[in-house]
Each structure stands twice: as structure tokens, then as C-alpha cells.
Design an enzyme around this catalytic site. Structure first.
Site: not given
Ligand SMILES: [Zn+2]
Length: 380
Positions: A135, A208, A263, A316, A338
Site C-alpha cells: 500500500h 493486497n 501500517s 475486518y 501493521e
């Protein structure tokens, strides 16, 4: 129209918080807590959530957030795609016996995707891989992966790095999504996806969400079929050159474990992401849970930061992520870490550069525990 960073809570049974994540609203979800969700949304989207019965508290406009955190000073110390390449080359040139730089693929905009291979001998049965920056906006994920490689090479003459580099191979690819990363430097610091031009004219696929295990089996805010959404999973599994680069490397090397840095939120996530169900193989589940708990303890022991270990879907639901694929396809321990910070008011995706070093320091013993664990179980 202003873009907001908002904290959404549920005031009653009409609008349960869990539903916020499962209905396809095109929201960019940043934080999930049992009591609230932090997200980025346009004013109109926020108004829609209020109409649905949610309580929407504006924390900041995205512009104010950027002027608070995305300062010149905050950028200093972070790599660009170009400076990363130069530094990776430097590491390989300075350590020719133990390090080689490999181009594992090219991005949509034809940037090389680099992986540094560490290890004295090829074809070892002990191999582990670390990835960063699927990301674009998650800059710290580049730095922790890079510093891991740099530190292992700096320690190549001493244990435990010496032993690992003698007996096994450690592959580190700090920037899987160089186009997106570059875009966050030049255009939009909060860009997440790659830079694919989609059929409808929008840009970007979420790297991802593009992996080929249970790909496309969900359609919600956090795994979306809508091309303009931040979590767009792409037209088909492995449609993107960035995910194909990772797929091909993993298929060639047959790693005994994969860890991928993201992150923010300070979490240690293990499969599954695509279902709330636990992994059915009890031994695998115990292995990953124990290792996640170990990593949580090790990280906390350095600077006192809490990284919560849990099943990925406990954050999630996501289909098509890296670790569901590496575990589902290869049956190997697979983690998403993360990194810092914990909350948006500490910078969210824009971690101040003076935290790069402490973030790396606390993640070092966890990364080492992961290497040690994978190397203790040679692959057949
Ligand atoms: Zn991420």
C-alpha cells in the site's frame, strides 16, 4: 467537496457498527475498534452514514491532517523508489558474498520491483521472505523491511545473523508498489493502490486484495469490486504485475514463511482474512497464534508499544490478501504486521520520520523470532 477523516460510532440497533464494514459504501477504512471506526470519506458519504443512523464525528479534514503531518520534515528519512534502489544496490555491492539484488518484476508504470536476497548459499531448504509497501501511503513499511536487511548485513559477522546467512536465505522486498509510493510523494500522500488505469477511467487496484486465494469472494468496503474504491480487488486474481512479481518469487523460492509489513494500527495478523472462521488445521493455528503472541511480547519489550496479535478477519474481512494466499496455497506461517502508530491522531499513515528508528528497533526482535522459527523447520 471536502474530504473528512471521521470517527463513526453506532448509537443504536438500527445501524450496528459491524454492518458499516459489510455494506459496500466505498469508504476508506483506517481504524477498526469494537466501539468505533475511523475512516476517510467525502462529505456526502459522511452525510449518508448519518442518514443511515450512524454518529459521525469529524476528527479533521484530510487537508488539515496533511498540513499537520505531511510536512517537509516528516518526509526526511523516508526512501523514494529511486533512493531505495540506490541503497539496495549499495548493500549488494558492499556485501557481494551474501547479498544479491534481484528484479522480481516491473510495476504498471514499468518501475523495477526489487528484492534483496541474503544468504551465502543458494538452494537452501531454509528460506523466509519479508515484504513492504503493498500500500503506497504506508511508508514506514518500506523502512522497516529495508532496515531489517541492512541490519542483518551489518551483523553478518556475528550471531545470530551469521548463522542464518550461512544456513539459509532471507529475501527482503521493501517496496512491492513503487508506482503508488511515487504517487504519494508527488500527488496524493494518502494514495493506497497501484497506478493501474481501470476500465472505467479510475486508477488503481489494491495489491493486497489481488492475490489468488478466495479472490473476489467478498464485496464490501474492505474488499471491493468497484474500480474507484480504495480496496478494489482488480478484474481478476493476479491481474497486476506487482502481485504477479510476488507470486512468481514465492512460487520459485518456496519460502518456509512470509511476513508482510503494513501500517498503521499496531497489529500482528494471521490468516484467515476472508472468513471469520478459524484455520481448521489445529497445529497450524496454534503455531501462528503462539508466534504472533511471541512477537507481540517481543515488540512490547522494546519501547512498550502494544501490537495486538489476532486473526486478520478480527480486524475486518478481506479476500485476496497476501497472507491468505501464502497460507492457503503453500501452508506456511504467514503474517501481516501493521506498524506504528496506533491512531490517526498520532499521524496515521504519516508516521513522523523520527519514529522510523524506534519502530524498527521494536520490530527487530519479532522479525528475528520469525526467521528463527521458519529456519527451525526446513522445507522438504
Ligand atoms: Zn496496508
Amino acid at each position: 467537496m471536502a474530504i473528512l477523516i471521521a470517527r463513526v460510532t453506532s448509537t443504536g440497533p438500527r445501524a450496528p457498527l459491524s454492518r458499516l464494514l459489510t455494506v459496500p459504501l466505498g469508504l476508506d477504512v483506517w481504524e477498526v475498534d469494537p466501539e468505533f471506526v475511523v475512516l476517510q470519506a467525502e462529505e456526502a458519504q459522511a452525510a449518508r452514514l448519518e442518514a443511515m443512523g450512524y454518529d459521525v464525528e469529524q476528527l479533521q479534514t484530510a487537508d488539515a491532517h496533511l498540513s499537520d503531518f505531511a510536512t517537509e520534515l516528516a518526509m526526511t528519512g523516508y526512501h523514494s523508489a529511486e533512493s531505495l534502489e540506490a541503497d539496495l544496490r549499495g548493500l549488494a555491492e558492499d556485501n557481494p558474498e551474501v547479498a544479491q539484488l534481484h528484479e522480481i518484476g516491473r510495476s504498471v508504470e514499468n518501475r523495477p520491483i526489487w528484492a534483496l536476497r541474503l544468504g551465502e548459499r543458494r538452494g537452501s531448504s531454509r528460506k523466509v521472505a519479508f515484504f513492504g509497501c503493498h500500500h503506497a501511503r504506508e511508508w514506514i513499511s518500506v523502512e522497516v523491511a529495508y532496515l531489517l536487511a541492512e541490519d542483518l548485513l551489518a551483523g553478518a559477522a556475528t550471531d545470530p545473523a551469521r548463522e542464518w546467512l550461512q544456513e539459509g536465505e532471507i529475501w527482503v522486498a521493501p517496496m512491492v508498489n513503487p508506482d503508488g509510493h511515487e504517487f504519494t510523494r508527488t500527488d496524493n500522500r494518502l494514495w493506497r493502490k497501484n497506478r493501474r488505469r481501470n476500465a472505467n477511467g479510475s486508477f488503481g487496484v489494491d495489491a493486497n486484495r489481488n492475490y489468488g486465494y478466495m479472490w473476489g469472494t467478498l464485496d464490501n468496503n474492505t474488499t471491493s469490486s468497484v474500480a474507484s474504491d480504495d480496496t478494489y480487488f482488480g478484474p481478476r486474481a493476479f491481474s497486476e504485475p506487482e502481485t504477479r512479481a510476488v507470486r512468481n518469487l514465492v512460487a520459485r523460492q518456496l519460502f518456509g514463511g512470509v511476513l508482510t509489513y503494513h501500517s498503521y494500527s499496531q497489529l500482528i495478523l494471521y490468516p484467515w482474512g476472508h472468513t471469520k472462521k478459524e484455520i481448521t488445521d489445529v497445529a497450524d493455528l496454534r503455531e501462528m497464534r503462539d508466534l504472533a503472541d511471541d512477537m507481540q511480547r517481543l515488540i512490547g519489550g522494546v519501547h512498550g508499544k502494544t501490537y495486538v496479535a489476532k486473526q486478520s478477519s478480527g480486524l475486518y474481512l478481506t479476500a485476496g490478501d497476501t497472507t491468505d494466499w501464502t497460507y492457503g496455497e503453500y501452508d506456511i506461517p504467514s503474517f501481516t504486521v501493521e506498524l506504528r502508530p496506533a491512531t490517526v491522531m498520532e499521524g496515521g499513515f504519516i508516521l513522523p520520520a523520527d519514529q522510523i528508528q524506534p519502530c524498527w528497533e521494536e520490530n527487530k526482535p519479532a522479525a528475528h523470532a520469525f526467521i528463527r522459527h521458519v529456519f527451525a523447520k526446513p522445507q522438504p
